[in-house]
Design an enzyme around this catalytic site. Structure first.
Site, PDB file in Angstrom:
ATOM      1  N   GLY A  44      -6.147  -3.010   5.951  1.00 42.53           N
ATOM      2  CA  GLY A  44      -5.141  -2.893   6.747  1.00 42.53           C
ATOM      3  C   GLY A  44      -3.933  -3.759   5.957  1.00 42.53           C
ATOM      4  CG  ASN A  48      -4.842  -5.537   2.730  1.00 42.58           C
ATOM      5  OD1 ASN A  48      -6.276  -5.944   3.295  1.00 42.58           O
ATOM      6  ND2 ASN A  48      -5.138  -4.305   2.316  1.00 42.58           N
ATOM      7  CB  THR A 227       5.624  -1.127  -6.320  1.00 44.75           C
ATOM      8  OG1 THR A 227       5.444  -0.184  -5.108  1.00 44.75           O
ATOM      9  CG2 THR A 227       6.015  -2.642  -5.681  1.00 44.75           C
ATOM     10  N   GLY A 229       3.205   0.713 -10.474  1.00 38.02           N
ATOM     11  CA  GLY A 229       2.023   0.724 -11.284  1.00 38.02           C
ATOM     12  C   GLY A 229       2.073   0.051 -12.457  1.00 38.02           C
ATOM     13  N   GLY A 232       5.316  -1.401 -13.832  1.00 34.81           N
ATOM     14  CA  GLY A 232       6.020  -2.748 -13.067  1.00 34.81           C
ATOM     15  C   GLY A 232       6.655  -2.232 -12.154  1.00 34.81           C
ATOM     16  CG  ASP A 259      -1.281  -3.969   1.132  1.00 30.53           C
ATOM     17  OD1 ASP A 259      -0.131  -3.164   1.704  1.00 30.53           O
ATOM     18  OD2 ASP A 259      -2.601  -3.254   1.256  1.00 30.53           O
TER      19      ASP A 259
HETATM   20  O1  RIB Z   1      -2.749  -0.710   0.900  1.00 33.36           O
HETATM   21  C1  RIB Z   1      -4.210  -0.593   1.174  1.00 33.36           C
HETATM   22  C2  RIB Z   1      -4.601  -0.459   2.701  1.00 33.36           C
HETATM   23  O2  RIB Z   1      -4.259   0.668   3.265  1.00 33.36           O
HETATM   24  C3  RIB Z   1      -6.059  -0.447   2.979  1.00 33.36           C
HETATM   25  O3  RIB Z   1      -6.732  -1.894   3.123  1.00 33.36           O
HETATM   26  C4  RIB Z   1      -6.284   0.542   4.130  1.00 33.36           C
HETATM   27  O4  RIB Z   1      -7.033  -0.415   5.203  1.00 33.36           O
HETATM   28  C5  RIB Z   1      -5.020   1.077   4.418  1.00 33.36           C
HETATM   29  O5  RIB Z   1      -4.426   0.209   5.400  1.00 33.36           O
END
Ligand code: RIB
Length: 319
Positions: A44, A48, A227, A229, A232, A259
């Site tokens: 999520g 995260n 962002t 990858g 950078g 995240d």
């Molecule tokens: O950004 C990665 C996340 O996106 C994963 O953990 C997945 O659950 C989605 O929410």
């Protein structure tokens, strides 16, 4: 370790349980193919980001909604163990905890389908009673909750003069009002294209990214950070455009890279870093994350992060 005077980061976002599987390619409709390496893990985007910020030493609260099921219970416990304040997490009596189906190829690239479930049961009016909305200095949003709830949270934050970080994922076109309410927007390249109503399968050049970021800046935010990858990040403000390179790493799994970047950005800002320095910090956090499988175990503590900097031959960089 948290320090005195550190700002309070509040993530209003999603928790999903992740079902992960390696696949040589994606099937077409009507086709079944064989994958491998199935695992269940915490995920999520909101959760995260909250854990990323907390493990790095941020003072973090999470506002979200999970189902009244085992996945929801273990998700909230994982957040608590990571040092995130979960007092404002709700439990839906009827909707299941959100789910993310994550497919990984041999290069560690991912594609994800999310069923938000209980994440969509966090309602705009719920935010009126959540104490951490008031005590927040920095509010962090993504797009796995109900859009009206996100809008309400941003409006409350904007009215109270808080810094609003908006990670527009998963992106859709027509989010001008949310972009306008944000202080900082952090799309990846495909999200930047989608926000501009363009085909997300193209790869934009640096010039394209700057141009498209400037289109978003006209809607109101102070900065757009794209962002990119291994390339950078690109930080675009009204007066400047800064390319921030990422360190070279061995990519194992890119899930959660964005995240970890957004969580790292929030921590650096909460500690008083200037924006370009905060983006540099976040790029290194993102680079750390992609070197390991899964998301939560791939998020560094501050100590692990400092060791990583040494390994990147950046011993003099002080964060
Ligand atoms: O950004 C990665 C996340 O996106 C994963 O953990 C997945 O659950 C989605 O929410």
């Amino acid at each position: 370790m948290q320090t005195q005077g550190q700002k309070h980061i509040v993530v209003i976002g999603s928790y999903n349980v992740g079902f992960i599987c390696n696949t040589p390619r994606l099937p077409v409709w009507g086709e079944t193919i064989l994958g491998s390496g199935f695992s269940v893990c915490d995920g999520g985007k909101g959760s995260n980001q909250a854990v990323a910020a907390s493990k790095l030493g941020g003072k973090v609260s999470f506002i979200g909604c999970v189902g009244d099921d085992e996945y929801g219970k273990s998700g909230v416990e994982m957040l608590r163990q990571a040092g995130v304040n979960v007092d404002d997490v709700s439990v839906s009596p009827t909707a299941a905890t959100g789910v993310g189906f994550v497919f990984l190829n041999e290069r560690g690239e991912n594609c994800i389908v999310v069923d938000p479930g209980a994440n969509h049961r966090l309602l705009p009016e719920d935010l009126e009673t959540k104490k951490s909305v008031q005590s927040a200095d920095i509010l962090v949003f993504q797009l796995e909750n109900h859009i009206e709830t996100i809008r309400k949270g941003m409006e409350l934050g904007k009215k109270a003069g808080k810094t609003i970080i908006f990670n527009p994922a998963p992106a859709s076109p027509g989010l001008d009002d949310l972009i306008g309410l944000s202080t900082i927007v952090t799309p990846n390249e495909s999200e930047l294209l989608i926000l501009n109503g363009l085909d997300p399968s193209c790869t934009p050049s640096t010039e394209d990214c700057e141009h498209l970021s400037r289109v978003l800046l006209r809607k109101g935010p102070e900065a757009v950070i794209v962002t990119r990858g291994e390339k950078g990040a690109l930080l675009v403000t009204a007066d400047d455009s800064v390319i921030v390179p990422a360190p070279r790493v061995n990519v194992v799994d890119t899930t959660g890279a964005g995240d970890s970047f957004t969580g790292g950005l929030a921590v650096a800002l909460s500690e008083g870093s200037a924006l370009p320095d905060a983006v540099r910090f976040a790029c290194y956090v993102g680079a750390f994350c992609v070197t390991k499988e899964d998301v939560i175990p791939a998020l560094p503590t501050r100590e692990e992060f400092q060791t990583f900097l040494l390994q990147c031959a950046e011993p003099n960089r002080v964060f």
